[in-house]
Design a protein around this motif. Sequence first.
Motif, PDB file in Angstrom:
ATOM      1  N   GLU A   7     -21.843  16.750   3.222  1.00 58.37           N
ATOM      2  CA  GLU A   7     -21.740  17.440   4.502  1.00 58.37           C
ATOM      3  C   GLU A   7     -22.868  18.449   4.617  1.00 58.37           C
ATOM      4  O   GLU A   7     -23.090  19.242   3.709  1.00 58.37           O
ATOM      5  CB  GLU A   7     -20.401  18.172   4.576  1.00 58.37           C
ATOM      6  N   PRO A   8     -23.594  18.439   5.716  1.00 56.93           N
ATOM      7  CA  PRO A   8     -24.641  19.446   5.884  1.00 56.93           C
ATOM      8  C   PRO A   8     -24.038  20.840   6.015  1.00 56.93           C
ATOM      9  O   PRO A   8     -22.982  21.001   6.606  1.00 56.93           O
ATOM     10  CB  PRO A   8     -25.349  19.022   7.166  1.00 56.93           C
ATOM     11  N   ILE A   9     -24.702  21.810   5.435  1.00 56.48           N
ATOM     12  CA  ILE A   9     -24.229  23.189   5.503  1.00 56.48           C
ATOM     13  C   ILE A   9     -24.121  23.660   6.942  1.00 56.48           C
ATOM     14  O   ILE A   9     -23.320  24.515   7.266  1.00 56.48           O
ATOM     15  CB  ILE A   9     -25.128  24.117   4.655  1.00 56.48           C
ATOM     16  N   SER A  10     -24.896  23.057   7.844  1.00 50.63           N
ATOM     17  CA  SER A  10     -24.858  23.449   9.250  1.00 50.63           C
ATOM     18  C   SER A  10     -23.539  23.100   9.920  1.00 50.63           C
ATOM     19  O   SER A  10     -23.269  23.545  11.018  1.00 50.63           O
ATOM     20  CB  SER A  10     -26.016  22.798  10.016  1.00 50.63           C
ATOM     21  N   ALA A  11     -22.693  22.294   9.250  1.00 51.87           N
ATOM     22  CA  ALA A  11     -21.392  21.966   9.814  1.00 51.87           C
ATOM     23  C   ALA A  11     -20.454  23.176   9.781  1.00 51.87           C
ATOM     24  O   ALA A  11     -19.440  23.187  10.458  1.00 51.87           O
ATOM     25  CB  ALA A  11     -20.760  20.797   9.067  1.00 51.87           C
ATOM     26  N   LEU A  12     -20.804  24.207   9.009  1.00 50.42           N
ATOM     27  CA  LEU A  12     -20.017  25.442   8.963  1.00 50.42           C
ATOM     28  C   LEU A  12     -20.529  26.409  10.027  1.00 50.42           C
ATOM     29  O   LEU A  12     -21.723  26.462  10.304  1.00 50.42           O
ATOM     30  CB  LEU A  12     -20.131  26.101   7.589  1.00 50.42           C
ATOM     31  N   GLY A  40     -16.419  13.179  10.277  1.00 51.26           N
ATOM     32  CA  GLY A  40     -16.039  11.770  10.221  1.00 51.26           C
ATOM     33  C   GLY A  40     -14.897  11.552   9.255  1.00 51.26           C
ATOM     34  O   GLY A  40     -14.142  12.459   8.945  1.00 51.26           O
ATOM     35  N   LYS A  41     -14.798  10.323   8.760  1.00 49.69           N
ATOM     36  CA  LYS A  41     -13.686   9.996   7.869  1.00 49.69           C
ATOM     37  C   LYS A  41     -13.928  10.508   6.457  1.00 49.69           C
ATOM     38  O   LYS A  41     -15.046  10.830   6.072  1.00 49.69           O
ATOM     39  CB  LYS A  41     -13.464   8.493   7.857  1.00 49.69           C
ATOM     40  N   GLY A  42     -12.857  10.596   5.709  1.00 42.81           N
ATOM     41  CA  GLY A  42     -12.956  11.009   4.318  1.00 42.81           C
ATOM     42  C   GLY A  42     -12.657  12.487   4.120  1.00 42.81           C
ATOM     43  O   GLY A  42     -12.156  13.170   5.012  1.00 42.81           O
ATOM     44  N   LEU A  43     -12.961  12.955   2.937  1.00 41.38           N
ATOM     45  CA  LEU A  43     -12.693  14.335   2.545  1.00 41.38           C
ATOM     46  C   LEU A  43     -13.983  15.040   2.156  1.00 41.38           C
ATOM     47  O   LEU A  43     -14.968  14.403   1.802  1.00 41.38           O
ATOM     48  CB  LEU A  43     -11.728  14.359   1.355  1.00 41.38           C
ATOM     49  N   VAL A  44     -13.931  16.361   2.198  1.00 40.91           N
ATOM     50  CA  VAL A  44     -15.043  17.217   1.781  1.00 40.91           C
ATOM     51  C   VAL A  44     -14.483  18.201   0.764  1.00 40.91           C
ATOM     52  O   VAL A  44     -13.402  18.754   0.958  1.00 40.91           O
ATOM     53  CB  VAL A  44     -15.623  17.999   2.987  1.00 40.91           C
ATOM     54  N   VAL A  45     -15.198  18.390  -0.327  1.00 44.09           N
ATOM     55  CA  VAL A  45     -14.832  19.412  -1.308  1.00 44.09           C
ATOM     56  C   VAL A  45     -15.975  20.419  -1.341  1.00 44.09           C
ATOM     57  O   VAL A  45     -17.110  20.071  -1.617  1.00 44.09           O
ATOM     58  CB  VAL A  45     -14.612  18.815  -2.711  1.00 44.09           C
ATOM     59  N   ARG A  46     -15.657  21.671  -1.019  1.00 45.73           N
ATOM     60  CA  ARG A  46     -16.668  22.727  -1.002  1.00 45.73           C
ATOM     61  C   ARG A  46     -16.367  23.740  -2.101  1.00 45.73           C
ATOM     62  O   ARG A  46     -15.218  24.115  -2.309  1.00 45.73           O
ATOM     63  CB  ARG A  46     -16.680  23.458   0.332  1.00 45.73           C
ATOM     64  N   ALA A  47     -17.417  24.172  -2.783  1.00 46.24           N
ATOM     65  CA  ALA A  47     -17.286  25.193  -3.817  1.00 46.24           C
ATOM     66  C   ALA A  47     -18.455  26.153  -3.693  1.00 46.24           C
ATOM     67  O   ALA A  47     -19.547  25.762  -3.295  1.00 46.24           O
ATOM     68  CB  ALA A  47     -17.276  24.547  -5.196  1.00 46.24           C
ATOM     69  N   PHE A  48     -18.226  27.397  -4.009  1.00 47.82           N
ATOM     70  CA  PHE A  48     -19.285  28.401  -4.028  1.00 47.82           C
ATOM     71  C   PHE A  48     -19.470  28.811  -5.479  1.00 47.82           C
ATOM     72  O   PHE A  48     -18.637  29.509  -6.053  1.00 47.82           O
ATOM     73  CB  PHE A  48     -18.903  29.588  -3.153  1.00 47.82           C
ATOM     74  N   LEU A  49     -20.536  28.318  -6.088  1.00 41.84           N
ATOM     75  CA  LEU A  49     -20.779  28.529  -7.509  1.00 41.84           C
ATOM     76  C   LEU A  49     -22.202  29.021  -7.738  1.00 41.84           C
ATOM     77  O   LEU A  49     -23.074  28.277  -8.178  1.00 41.84           O
ATOM     78  CB  LEU A  49     -20.549  27.211  -8.264  1.00 41.84           C
ATOM     79  N   PRO A  50     -22.459  30.298  -7.439  1.00 40.95           N
ATOM     80  CA  PRO A  50     -23.817  30.826  -7.616  1.00 40.95           C
ATOM     81  C   PRO A  50     -24.299  30.626  -9.050  1.00 40.95           C
ATOM     82  O   PRO A  50     -23.561  30.859  -9.997  1.00 40.95           O
ATOM     83  CB  PRO A  50     -23.676  32.310  -7.298  1.00 40.95           C
TER      84      PRO A  50
END
Length: 67
Positions: A7-12, A40-50
């Motif tokens: 997912e592009p970061i611009s989606a946030l 779209g379809k499916g799932l997104v997993v986002r993590a913030f791990l500097p």
Amino acid sequence: MKTSVQEPISALEPSSLQSLLSGTHRDVFSILGIHTNPLGKGLVVRAFLPGATRVELIARKSGKKLT
């Protein structure tokens, strides 16, 4: 590890991203974690791990790496 869908970061929303980065977001789990994909379809997993050099996603039941 190669991801098959990213997912592009611009989606946030820019304001949500800025408050997340500054540590002032009121509900980080509305952004981070597993969510349905808004693009779209499916799932997104986002993590913030500097500072992370890599991240692996592993299925709980099978123990297999997900791509």
